[in-house]
Design a protein around this motif. Structure first.
Motif, PDB file in Angstrom:
ATOM      1  N   LEU A  85      28.298  10.210   4.815  1.00 59.42           N
ATOM      2  CA  LEU A  85      29.020   9.218   4.022  1.00 59.42           C
ATOM      3  C   LEU A  85      28.183   7.949   3.867  1.00 59.42           C
ATOM      4  O   LEU A  85      28.152   7.329   2.803  1.00 59.42           O
ATOM      5  CB  LEU A  85      30.359   8.886   4.688  1.00 59.42           C
ATOM      6  N   VAL A  86      27.499   7.555   4.959  1.00 64.26           N
ATOM      7  CA  VAL A  86      26.639   6.359   4.891  1.00 64.26           C
ATOM      8  C   VAL A  86      25.554   6.571   3.845  1.00 64.26           C
ATOM      9  O   VAL A  86      25.261   5.687   3.038  1.00 64.26           O
ATOM     10  CB  VAL A  86      26.003   6.087   6.271  1.00 64.26           C
ATOM     11  N   THR A  87      24.946   7.766   3.828  1.00 63.24           N
ATOM     12  CA  THR A  87      23.902   8.079   2.847  1.00 63.24           C
ATOM     13  C   THR A  87      24.463   8.062   1.433  1.00 63.24           C
ATOM     14  O   THR A  87      23.846   7.533   0.501  1.00 63.24           O
ATOM     15  CB  THR A  87      23.297   9.468   3.145  1.00 63.24           C
ATOM     16  N   ALA A  88      25.685   8.620   1.274  1.00 61.11           N
ATOM     17  CA  ALA A  88      26.335   8.650  -0.042  1.00 61.11           C
ATOM     18  C   ALA A  88      26.630   7.232  -0.524  1.00 61.11           C
ATOM     19  O   ALA A  88      26.462   6.902  -1.704  1.00 61.11           O
ATOM     20  CB  ALA A  88      27.620   9.461   0.032  1.00 61.11           C
ATOM     21  N   LYS A  89      27.097   6.384   0.410  1.00 59.28           N
ATOM     22  CA  LYS A  89      27.373   4.988   0.050  1.00 59.28           C
ATOM     23  C   LYS A  89      26.087   4.276  -0.356  1.00 59.28           C
ATOM     24  O   LYS A  89      26.072   3.455  -1.279  1.00 59.28           O
ATOM     25  CB  LYS A  89      28.014   4.273   1.232  1.00 59.28           C
ATOM     26  N   ALA A  90      24.991   4.572   0.364  1.00 58.59           N
ATOM     27  CA  ALA A  90      23.702   3.946   0.062  1.00 58.59           C
ATOM     28  C   ALA A  90      23.224   4.364  -1.325  1.00 58.59           C
ATOM     29  O   ALA A  90      22.744   3.528  -2.112  1.00 58.59           O
ATOM     30  CB  ALA A  90      22.664   4.346   1.111  1.00 58.59           C
ATOM     31  N   ASN A  91      23.347   5.662  -1.650  1.00 63.93           N
ATOM     32  CA  ASN A  91      22.943   6.157  -2.975  1.00 63.93           C
ATOM     33  C   ASN A  91      23.770   5.513  -4.083  1.00 63.93           C
ATOM     34  O   ASN A  91      23.243   5.115  -5.128  1.00 63.93           O
ATOM     35  CB  ASN A  91      23.094   7.675  -3.032  1.00 63.93           C
ATOM     36  N   TYR A 322      29.809  -0.233  15.157  1.00 66.48           N
ATOM     37  CA  TYR A 322      28.473  -0.163  14.599  1.00 66.48           C
ATOM     38  C   TYR A 322      28.434  -0.601  13.147  1.00 66.48           C
ATOM     39  O   TYR A 322      29.431  -0.546  12.436  1.00 66.48           O
ATOM     40  CB  TYR A 322      27.889   1.249  14.756  1.00 66.48           C
ATOM     41  N   ILE A 323      27.243  -1.107  12.730  1.00 67.33           N
ATOM     42  CA  ILE A 323      27.029  -1.649  11.375  1.00 67.33           C
ATOM     43  C   ILE A 323      25.845  -0.926  10.754  1.00 67.33           C
ATOM     44  O   ILE A 323      24.851  -0.645  11.435  1.00 67.33           O
ATOM     45  CB  ILE A 323      26.735  -3.165  11.444  1.00 67.33           C
ATOM     46  N   VAL A 324      25.953  -0.608   9.457  1.00 66.59           N
ATOM     47  CA  VAL A 324      24.838  -0.022   8.711  1.00 66.59           C
ATOM     48  C   VAL A 324      24.568  -0.921   7.512  1.00 66.59           C
ATOM     49  O   VAL A 324      25.484  -1.252   6.749  1.00 66.59           O
ATOM     50  CB  VAL A 324      25.151   1.413   8.231  1.00 66.59           C
ATOM     51  N   MET A 331      16.117   2.833   2.309  1.00 62.32           N
ATOM     52  CA  MET A 331      16.105   2.415   3.719  1.00 62.32           C
ATOM     53  C   MET A 331      17.425   1.800   4.143  1.00 62.32           C
ATOM     54  O   MET A 331      18.025   0.997   3.430  1.00 62.32           O
ATOM     55  CB  MET A 331      14.969   1.417   3.979  1.00 62.32           C
ATOM     56  N   GLN A 332      17.885   2.204   5.350  1.00 63.10           N
ATOM     57  CA  GLN A 332      19.062   1.593   5.973  1.00 63.10           C
ATOM     58  C   GLN A 332      18.736   1.339   7.435  1.00 63.10           C
ATOM     59  O   GLN A 332      17.952   2.063   8.046  1.00 63.10           O
ATOM     60  CB  GLN A 332      20.299   2.508   5.897  1.00 63.10           C
ATOM     61  N   GLU A 372      18.616   1.871  14.839  1.00 63.53           N
ATOM     62  CA  GLU A 372      18.031   2.991  14.103  1.00 63.53           C
ATOM     63  C   GLU A 372      17.556   2.549  12.723  1.00 63.53           C
ATOM     64  O   GLU A 372      18.126   1.627  12.114  1.00 63.53           O
ATOM     65  CB  GLU A 372      19.052   4.123  13.912  1.00 63.53           C
ATOM     66  N   VAL A 373      16.525   3.212  12.219  1.00 61.19           N
ATOM     67  CA  VAL A 373      16.044   3.004  10.847  1.00 61.19           C
ATOM     68  C   VAL A 373      16.074   4.367  10.164  1.00 61.19           C
ATOM     69  O   VAL A 373      15.522   5.332  10.697  1.00 61.19           O
ATOM     70  CB  VAL A 373      14.599   2.438  10.833  1.00 61.19           C
TER      71      VAL A 373
END
Length: 386
Positions: A85-91, A322-324, A331-332, A372-373
């Motif tokens: 979901l984090v990756t989807a939000k980033a995209n 946690y925060i992203v 990059m996140q 994390e990166v």
């Protein structure tokens, strides 16, 4: 003669008293034997019920172990879905930022550039092709945004469904725990009942043994009394005939584009665990480590490693608070186990801006920041960018 008859009558009466005791003792023995049989029957029934309860408890414990295994697997699925979901939000956020830049360019430059492109056409067909090309650019932007939105929604729906299943499994585990407690209580009560019956059987056996001994003694005394009475009767008869007399006596338990170069998220803190394989602090086994740990005091300030947009700020049972932050260009950065979070989803943060405080929430053995990166959705060594 009359005196002899009186002595004979007294001896017969004495013998009669002994003979009346025997049937009474026989009744007591019979009652004790019936009670012993009934107690043995009750104990056998209780033992059978105990065996059934033990089998039921084993079945419940087996179900609880299976449910716990399902809970652990479901938690892993939820964490994977959350990462997706984090990756989807980033995209989605990257596509949105790209559209905003294109719209801003069109607004600042007006439509002159597109008009120049159209005026350069050397035929009607070329004009139509150029117009269609311009339209396709805008259409492509819209379609990509919708696609990323749909992907995000799909992942969110899947995550929500997984969380619902997790809650149902937790509820089932609670129900099984209740059943386990109930069966354990029934087993404890059944053990008490069996112990009481065993004690009562032993007591009744002792009583029966005593009654039998008393009956045997009484029978011996009766025979002795009969013999004595017969002898005395004979003496009385002889005395009567001779005019003499004789007598005898008897007794009885959860953008702005970044620079691509990161700054230290907890200045001054030392690295306590590096990127890659390590011994898991809670399980005692070698496991992958997708980031680096900074040892710092509880409440120490945590800063954004670069400018960007907050796409996640929430609690997770393993990551804790946690925060992203999405920095663009794929990059996140992730900040885990926080004691508090000072930003919200959608907020734009600057490089070096305080976003939270060091804590020990989630699966953690002490205050520290797990950093994390991620590049294009893959965890990479943060030291390559710091």
């Amino acid at each position: 003669m009359i005196r002899g008859k009186k002595i004979l009558g007294a001896l017969l009466a004495f013998t009669l008293c002994f003979s009346m005791v025997i049937p009474a003792q026989a009744d007591d023995i019979s009652d004790a034997k019936k009670k012993q049989q009934e107690l043995e029957k009750q104990k056998n029934t209780a033992e059978a019920e105990k065996s059934e309860l033990s089998s039921e408890l084993d079945s419940i414990v087996s179900k609880m172990e299976k449910t716990q295994s399902d809970l652990t697997a479901k938690e892993t699925e939820i964490n994977d879905a959350e990462t997706e979901l984090v990756t989807a939000k980033a995209n989605e956020d990257d596509q949105y930022q790209t559209m905003k830049l294109r719209i801003k360019y069109m607004y600042e430059n007006g439509s002159n550039e597109f008009l120049e492109i159209l005026m350069e056409a050397n035929s009607i067909a070329d004009l139509l092709n150029k117009a269609e090309y311009i339209n396709k650019i805008s259409q492509c932007d819209r379609e990509l945004l919708v696609e990323y939105e749909d992907t995000r929604k799909d992942v969110e729906n899947r995550e929500n469904a997984l969380k619902k299943e997790y809650a149902e499994l937790e509820s089932l585990q609670d129900e099984l725990a209740g059943e386990q407690a109930n069966v354990e209580k029934l087993l404890a009560d059944k053990n008490i009942q069996i112990n009481n019956l065993t004690s009562e059987i032993s007591s009744n056996a002792d009583k029966l043994k005593q009654l039998i001994a008393e009956a045997e003694a009484a029978e011996a005394r009766r025979k002795e009394a009969e013999a004595t009475a017969a002898a005395q009767a004979a003496q009385a008869a002889a005395a009567a005939s001779s005019g003499t007399s004789s007598s005898g006596n008897t007794s009885s338990n959860a953008s702005a584009t970044g620079t691509g170069s990161l700054t230290h998220p907890v200045p001054g803190a030392a690295i306590t665990s590096g990127f890659g394989g390590r011994v898991a602090p809670t399980a005692g086994a070698t496991t992958g480590h997708d980031g680096i740990d900074y040892g710092a005091g509880y409440g120490a300030a945590v800063y954004a490693a670069d400018s960007g947009t907050v796409i996640t700020a929430q609690y997770n049972s393993a990551r804790g608070n946690y925060i992203v932050i999405n920095h663009g260009n794929g990059m996140q950065t992730w900040y885990q186990h926080l004691s508090s979070m000072n930003v919200t989803v959608g907020q734009t943060v600057a490089r070096g801006q305080m976003i939270g405080n060091v804590g020990t929430t989630g699966i953690s053995t002490g205050p520290h920041l797990h950093f994390e990166v991620h590049v294009n959705g893959v965890p990479v060594n943060p030291l390559n960018y710091l």
